[in-house]
Design a protein around this motif. Structure first.
Motif, PDB file in Angstrom:
ATOM      1  N   ALA A 287       0.819  -1.219   0.000  1.00 33.33           N
ATOM      2  CA  ALA A 287       0.000   0.000   0.000  1.00 33.33           C
ATOM      3  C   ALA A 287       0.854   1.271   0.000  1.00 33.33           C
ATOM      4  N   GLY A 288       2.162   1.098  -0.092  1.00 34.71           N
ATOM      5  CA  GLY A 288       3.055   2.256  -0.147  1.00 34.71           C
ATOM      6  C   GLY A 288       3.654   2.654   1.179  1.00 34.71           C
ATOM      7  N   GLY A 289       3.380   1.880   2.231  1.00 41.02           N
ATOM      8  CA  GLY A 289       3.919   2.195   3.543  1.00 41.02           C
ATOM      9  C   GLY A 289       5.250   1.501   3.814  1.00 41.02           C
ATOM     10  N   THR A 290       5.699   1.638   5.042  1.00 40.74           N
ATOM     11  CA  THR A 290       6.938   0.999   5.492  1.00 40.74           C
ATOM     12  C   THR A 290       6.672   0.366   6.848  1.00 40.74           C
ATOM     13  N   ALA A 291       7.246  -0.803   7.068  1.00 37.34           N
ATOM     14  CA  ALA A 291       7.106  -1.491   8.351  1.00 37.34           C
ATOM     15  C   ALA A 291       8.443  -1.472   9.077  1.00 37.34           C
ATOM     16  N   PHE A 292       8.381  -1.259  10.386  1.00 35.55           N
ATOM     17  CA  PHE A 292       9.596  -1.199  11.195  1.00 35.55           C
ATOM     18  C   PHE A 292       9.461  -2.111  12.413  1.00 35.55           C
ATOM     19  N   LEU A 293      10.589  -2.625  12.867  1.00 36.31           N
ATOM     20  CA  LEU A 293      10.653  -3.352  14.124  1.00 36.31           C
ATOM     21  C   LEU A 293      11.274  -2.415  15.146  1.00 36.31           C
ATOM     22  N   ASP A 294      10.546  -2.173  16.223  1.00 36.50           N
ATOM     23  CA  ASP A 294      10.989  -1.248  17.264  1.00 36.50           C
ATOM     24  C   ASP A 294      11.488  -2.060  18.469  1.00 36.50           C
TER      25      ASP A 294
ATOM     26  N   LEU B 189      14.777   2.566  14.572  1.00 37.38           N
ATOM     27  CA  LEU B 189      13.766   1.656  14.045  1.00 37.38           C
ATOM     28  C   LEU B 189      14.392   0.848  12.916  1.00 37.38           C
ATOM     29  N   LEU B 190      14.097  -0.466  12.872  1.00 38.13           N
ATOM     30  CA  LEU B 190      14.678  -1.337  11.856  1.00 38.13           C
ATOM     31  C   LEU B 190      13.652  -1.622  10.767  1.00 38.13           C
ATOM     32  N   PRO B 191      13.898  -1.203   9.511  1.00 39.57           N
ATOM     33  CA  PRO B 191      12.945  -1.496   8.432  1.00 39.57           C
ATOM     34  C   PRO B 191      12.922  -2.992   8.132  1.00 39.57           C
ATOM     35  N   VAL B 192      11.738  -3.553   8.015  1.00 35.88           N
ATOM     36  CA  VAL B 192      11.617  -4.994   7.793  1.00 35.88           C
ATOM     37  C   VAL B 192      10.646  -5.283   6.656  1.00 35.88           C
ATOM     38  N   ALA B 193      10.808  -6.481   6.069  1.00 35.88           N
ATOM     39  CA  ALA B 193       9.924  -6.949   4.999  1.00 35.88           C
ATOM     40  C   ALA B 193       9.908  -8.476   5.023  1.00 35.88           C
ATOM     41  N   PRO B 194       8.836  -9.092   4.532  1.00 41.17           N
ATOM     42  CA  PRO B 194       8.802 -10.559   4.471  1.00 41.17           C
ATOM     43  C   PRO B 194       9.834 -11.092   3.475  1.00 41.17           C
ATOM     44  N   ALA B 195      10.405 -12.249   3.775  1.00 36.94           N
ATOM     45  CA  ALA B 195      11.386 -12.875   2.893  1.00 36.94           C
ATOM     46  C   ALA B 195      11.198 -14.386   2.931  1.00 36.94           C
ATOM     47  N   ALA B 196      11.396 -15.050   1.794  1.00 36.03           N
ATOM     48  CA  ALA B 196      11.313 -16.509   1.745  1.00 36.03           C
ATOM     49  C   ALA B 196      12.297 -17.077   2.760  1.00 36.03           C
TER      50      ALA B 196
END
Length: 545
Positions: free
Chosen positions: A302-309, A340-347
């Motif tokens: 959706a154009g956002g960013t996810a972070f792990l805090d 904040l650590l940017p995260v994304a799903p990965a295989a």
């Protein structure tokens, strides 16, 4: 057995018949070899032994019900719940029941599991576990520490020979009985054949079939394809687990931000600081991995960013408690203690694999499978955190016991030397690199966190088209493995665990069972996909140098 043209080149045959050949030098392969001693064993690895193994990168640990108040029954129930209805219950019960014994084995090999001042194992909790039962080493160093200990033990075991720098590419057989393997020298053209009384595939997973993965380069599905080409039944191939929190910092492979961080209180947030998992699942950040992965995937789509805090829960203790994550973030220019650590799903992990039974036997005589390449039914549709290392050691030990019981052996062994001084260097040409890029792009786009019929047909058509450009067995195996996953995903018209279909978003009782396919079936599906509208459009737009 299917024979690819590139395999018709003459190969050097090693004299004698090795007792057992193990493909893969990760946890499953090493543990099996040690349990087989003093039977002669040859381990064949593409990378220097241990370097190309996902096991060495495992940050969580091994799940085992060894604490007061915990039980094998509780561990079994948690595993079945995560598996979303298609685990083999008897396999799960057997695996959890042997966990304590395998932990004792690893301690005997010198694995330095974390202990308290009284000498008891320190245990942590990860997502979807009802108890603290994950045995760790220095927070996130379990995989590396286990592998280091087993490598040392293997080097001190005279019955174990290691052939490094060779990539197994095809199984040899007489009738329906596997009699050895063919392997190609890494970076060269030399082929060798290694005869065997038994072959154990412990070749790892499929992560590098995807554009974003936490797996080492060697996790490219070659063992899965080798077995399928030899006629083996493949189970549950559609179920790929995407780790929700890989560090999104442009590295390949993507560094993993361990599940244990959320177990210790780290939270997922959006760019505005609001919690990402609020309203998504009652377990919030400790929801099953597929739920968390989809939430992050949709935020990014959706154009956002996810972070792990991790700042409030761990903060200044990041470097000492999670040194692997801290170092990976530092390499990317981030201070994990304060940023904040940017995260994304990965295989991350393949729940499916080569169909194997409680003893690790496949549907092809003379062939066993252990670790991630095996489809035992222990994980179902969604692996419970830290069950992967447990499955590897449990079934590696069972395979060793099964082989020992089936075949008499002698302690004397004579191994031929392998000469490679006249080998010719071989490099992927532009077309081969393009095929690999196409595979990874196609799998991420169409066979990733979310899937659809149209996308899966496009994927199969592209992969089928790519076959004609494969001149090397290693690339051909990657295409075959990718087809097995995409075809199995097309056949399962529901959403369950790690397999999510946007066009079939609910679970269906019609599919409340494991899936089993053969490569011939998937080939026919791929040919049909080429005639579909989505397939034709994808091939027409296909980009390949």
């Amino acid at each position: 057995m299917t024979t690819h043209a590139s395999l018709l080149a003459p190969a050097v045959a090693l004299n004698g018949v090795d007792d057992v050949v193990i493909v893969g030098g990760g946890l499953a392969g090493l543990f099996c070899a040690l349990k087989l001693a003093p039977r002669p064993v040859t381990i064949v690895t593409n990378a220097p032994i241990g370097d190309g193994a996902s096991s060495a990168w495992a940050q969580g640990g091994i799940a085992a019900a060894v604490a007061e108040g915990d039980s094998c029954d509780k561990h079994t129930q948690d595993t079945l719940a995560a598996g979303d209805g298609i685990c083999e219950a008897s396999i799960v019960r057997g695996m959890t029941g042997e966990a304590a014994e395998r932990i004792t084995d690893l301690l005997s090999y010198g694995v330095p599991f974390d202990k308290d001042l009284a000498g008891k194992l320190e245990l942590s909790r990860e997502a979807a576990h009802s108890e603290n039962r994950v045995v760790r080493v220095r927070g996130d160093m379990a995989g590396a520490a286990i592998m280091a200990a087993l490598l040392e033990a293997a080097r001190n075991t005279a019955s174990i020979r290691v052939i490094e720098g060779y990539s197994a590419c095809q199984l040899l057989s007489e009738g329906r009985y596997v009699t050895g393997i063919t392997a190609r020298r890494r970076g060269g053209t030399q082929m060798i054949t290694i005869p065997a009384k038994a072959v154990v595939l412990a070749s790892g997973g499929v992560g590098h079939l995807y554009g974003t993965t936490t797996n080492p380069n060697e996790a490219n599905g070659h063992g899965l394809a080798m077995a399928a080409r030899a006629g083996a039944l493949i189970a549950d191939a559609e179920f790929v687990q995407f780790h929700p929190t890989a560090l999104d910092v442009g590295l390949d492979p993507a560094p993993l931000a361990s599940e244990a961080l959320r177990g210790e209180g780290a939270v997922l947030v959006r760019a505005d600081g609001n919690r990402l998992m609020e309203g998504v699942d009652p377990l919030l950040d400790l929801a099953p991995r597929d739920v968390v992965a989809r939430a992050i995937h949709r935020e990014i789509a959706a154009g956002g960013t996810a972070f792990l805090d991790c700042r409030r829960a761990i903060g200044a203790d990041m470097e000492s408690r999670f040194p692997t994550v801290y170092a990976a973030a530092q390499k990317a220019g981030l201070d994990a203690a304060s940023a904040l650590l940017p995260v994304a799903p990965a295989a991350h992990y393949h729940m499916g694999g080569i169909m194997s039974d409680a003893s690790g036997r496949t549907s092809v005589d003379g062939l066993w499978a252990a670790g991630e390449v095996a489809g035992t039914g222990a994980h179902g549709a969604n692996r419970l955190a830290s069950n992967s290392l447990l499955e590897a050691v449990v079934f590696a030990a069972r395979i060793a016991e099964d082989i020992q019981g089936l075949m008499p052996h002698h302690r004397v062994h004579h191994w031929a030397e392998i000469s490679d001084h006249q080998d010719i260097a071989s490099k992927r040409n532009v077309r081969e690199r393009s095929v690999v890029a196409l595979i990874r792009r196609t799998m991420s786009q169409y066979v990733g966190v979310e899937r659809s019929e149209e996308g899966l047909q496009a994927a199969l058509a592209l992969l089928q088209e790519a076959e004609q450009y494969c001149r090397r067995d290693t690339i051909f195996n990657m295409v075959q493995a990718a087809k097995l996953i995409a075809g199995s995903a097309l056949l399962r018209k529901e959403s369950r665990g790690g397999h999510f279909r946007t066009d079939y978003q609910e679970k269906s009782q019609d599919y409340a069972k494991r899936s089993f396919v053969k490569l011939t079936q998937i080939d026919e599906l791929a040919k049909a996909a080429q005639e579909s509208a989505a397939g034709k459009a994808a091939v027409q737009a296909m980009e390949l140098s």
